[in-house]
Scaffold this active site. Structure first.
Site, PDB file in Angstrom:
ATOM      1  N   GLN A  83     -81.231  33.454  32.504  1.00 33.80           N
ATOM      2  CA  GLN A  83     -81.135  32.585  31.330  1.00 33.80           C
ATOM      3  C   GLN A  83     -80.162  31.432  31.591  1.00 33.80           C
ATOM      4  O   GLN A  83     -79.034  31.650  32.024  1.00 33.80           O
ATOM      5  CB  GLN A  83     -80.677  33.420  30.116  1.00 33.80           C
ATOM      6  CG  GLN A  83     -80.691  32.672  28.804  1.00 33.80           C
ATOM      7  CD  GLN A  83     -82.102  32.233  28.381  1.00 33.80           C
ATOM      8  OE1 GLN A  83     -83.053  33.001  28.447  1.00 33.80           O
ATOM      9  NE2 GLN A  83     -82.229  30.985  27.977  1.00 33.80           N
ATOM     10  N   LYS A  97     -87.273  37.476  24.313  1.00 24.57           N
ATOM     11  CA  LYS A  97     -88.104  37.750  25.489  1.00 24.57           C
ATOM     12  C   LYS A  97     -88.350  39.260  25.621  1.00 24.57           C
ATOM     13  O   LYS A  97     -89.459  39.699  25.924  1.00 24.57           O
ATOM     14  CB  LYS A  97     -87.436  37.187  26.757  1.00 24.57           C
ATOM     15  CG  LYS A  97     -87.557  35.667  26.826  1.00 24.57           C
ATOM     16  CD  LYS A  97     -86.626  34.995  27.826  1.00 24.57           C
ATOM     17  CE  LYS A  97     -86.711  33.481  27.597  1.00 24.57           C
ATOM     18  NZ  LYS A  97     -85.798  32.688  28.402  1.00 24.57           N
ATOM     19  N   ASP A 153     -90.054  31.802  35.628  1.00 24.17           N
ATOM     20  CA  ASP A 153     -89.711  30.573  34.889  1.00 24.17           C
ATOM     21  C   ASP A 153     -90.315  29.336  35.573  1.00 24.17           C
ATOM     22  O   ASP A 153     -90.347  28.257  34.980  1.00 24.17           O
ATOM     23  CB  ASP A 153     -88.182  30.391  34.834  1.00 24.17           C
ATOM     24  CG  ASP A 153     -87.593  30.835  33.502  1.00 24.17           C
ATOM     25  OD1 ASP A 153     -88.358  30.912  32.518  1.00 24.17           O
ATOM     26  OD2 ASP A 153     -86.371  31.072  33.449  1.00 24.17           O
TER      27      ASP A 153
END
Ligand code: NAP
Length: 291
Positions: free
Chosen positions: A96, A52, A119
């Site tokens: 994460q 990322k 997200d």
């Protein structure tokens, strides 16, 4: 049979984003800024976060990384999230997953400011998605929608069968494919581990999207001729011939299914790279909302 090439498409998308960032710079504006929080030392999670950050560097985004010990308490983690929620220099951030077992994942997701939840996991964003309002879409289903759109795969009036109902892939996928728009307007069947005679549904499907995590689950005799096959699954399976000792396997018996399919995604090189590109698109959306 045609390949839905996620590597090629994600490169195009990243190139488009890179050009936008260059134009912001030329106009004297700041660049989009993505943050990533990683708790603990899990190797796969570390790789996902590294990728990322690498993607941010490639397109010219600013990035921040916060690596926390896996002994951190839930309260301490939420306090860090609050700090980032209040940081006006940060457009969006991700935490994460998965998190260590002593931390309640729901509580952590709920603590993220929905306006920074790139997200698309916060219940508010999930609800907006279901109501067809503009919001951050979860990156994997978003990437599949983008892929179907750019390859002009017809979805309207088609029967789509999704296998798997997770909150990050299967369920949002089923919602997006049924939305009133393109891609979308599909008649959707959402299947899962309790579905009886699953092949009865896949054999009738125009589009099958597999997101269950069982290598080579979908066999050629489970689909009809000309079906579109999208394989989300990524499972590490032992492979002594590979230097890493493993290879990545999808949920589809690719070699046999490809003979019957009209379009198919490979693993690797299909959905995975699209997922990465969509996080960048969500960060761009957050940036534009902030400006
Ligand atoms: P998950 O949370 O484990 O969900 C799996 C789903 O599959 C569940 O709904 C489960 O049903 C269903 N399922 C399991 N075995 C089944 C069976 N035999 N028949 C029918 N349904 C079955 O997984 P996930 O997070 O959605 O991920 C799925 C796969 O996609 C994994 O391989 C993951 O690594 C991969 N993935 C790839 C990307 C990418 O970018 N390419 C992104 C995310 C995930 P129940 O609900 O009844 O348990």
């Amino acid at each position: 049979m045609q390949i839905l090439d996620g590597i090629k498409l994600s490169k195009e998308i990243k190139q488009e984003i890179k050009l936008k960032v260059e134009s912001y710079k030329e106009q004297g504006k700041r660049v989009p800024h993505l943050g990533a929080i990683l708790v603990g030392n899990d190797g796969a999670s570390r790789t996902y976060v590294d990728n990322k950050i690498k993607d941010c560097n490639y397109v010219g985004f600013e990035s921040s990384e916060l690596i926390l010990e896996d002994t951190i308490t839930q309260e301490e983690l939420i306090a860090k999230i609050q700090e980032w929620n209040n940081d006006s220099n940060l457009d969006g951030f991700i935490v994460q997953l998965p998190l260590p077992k002593h931390i309640d994942q729901e509580a952590v997701i709920n603590a993220i400011d929905p306006n920074k939840d790139v997200d698309g996991f916060h219940p508010m964003n999930f609800g907006k998605m279901a109501l067809e309002m503009e919001t951050f879409l979860p990156a994997t289903p978003y990437g599949i929608m983008e892929m179907l759109e750019r390859y002009k795969v017809p979805t309207a009036g088609k029967h789509t069968v999704v296998i798997g109902r997770s909150r990050i892939v299967g369920r949002p996928m089923s919602i997006l494919m049924s939305k009133n728009g393109n891609p979308g307007n599909s008649t959707v069947t959402l299947t899962h581990s309790k579905t009886e005679d699953l092949a009865k549904y896949t054999k009738e499907a125009d589009i099958v999207i597999t997101a269950l995590g069982v290598p080579e689950f979908l066999k050629a005799d489970m689909i009809k001729d000309g079906a579109v096959i999208v394989d989300v699954g990524i499972t590490r399976v032992d492979d002594p011939t590979s230097p890493k000792g493993y290879k990545l396997a999808g949920d589809v018996d690719f070699e046999n299914v490809k003979e019957k399919a009209s379009w198919i995604t490979p693993v690797p090189g299909g959905v995975g790279p699209m997922t990465r590109a969509m996080l960048l698109k969500n960060t761009l959306l957050a940036y534009n909302k902030n400006n």
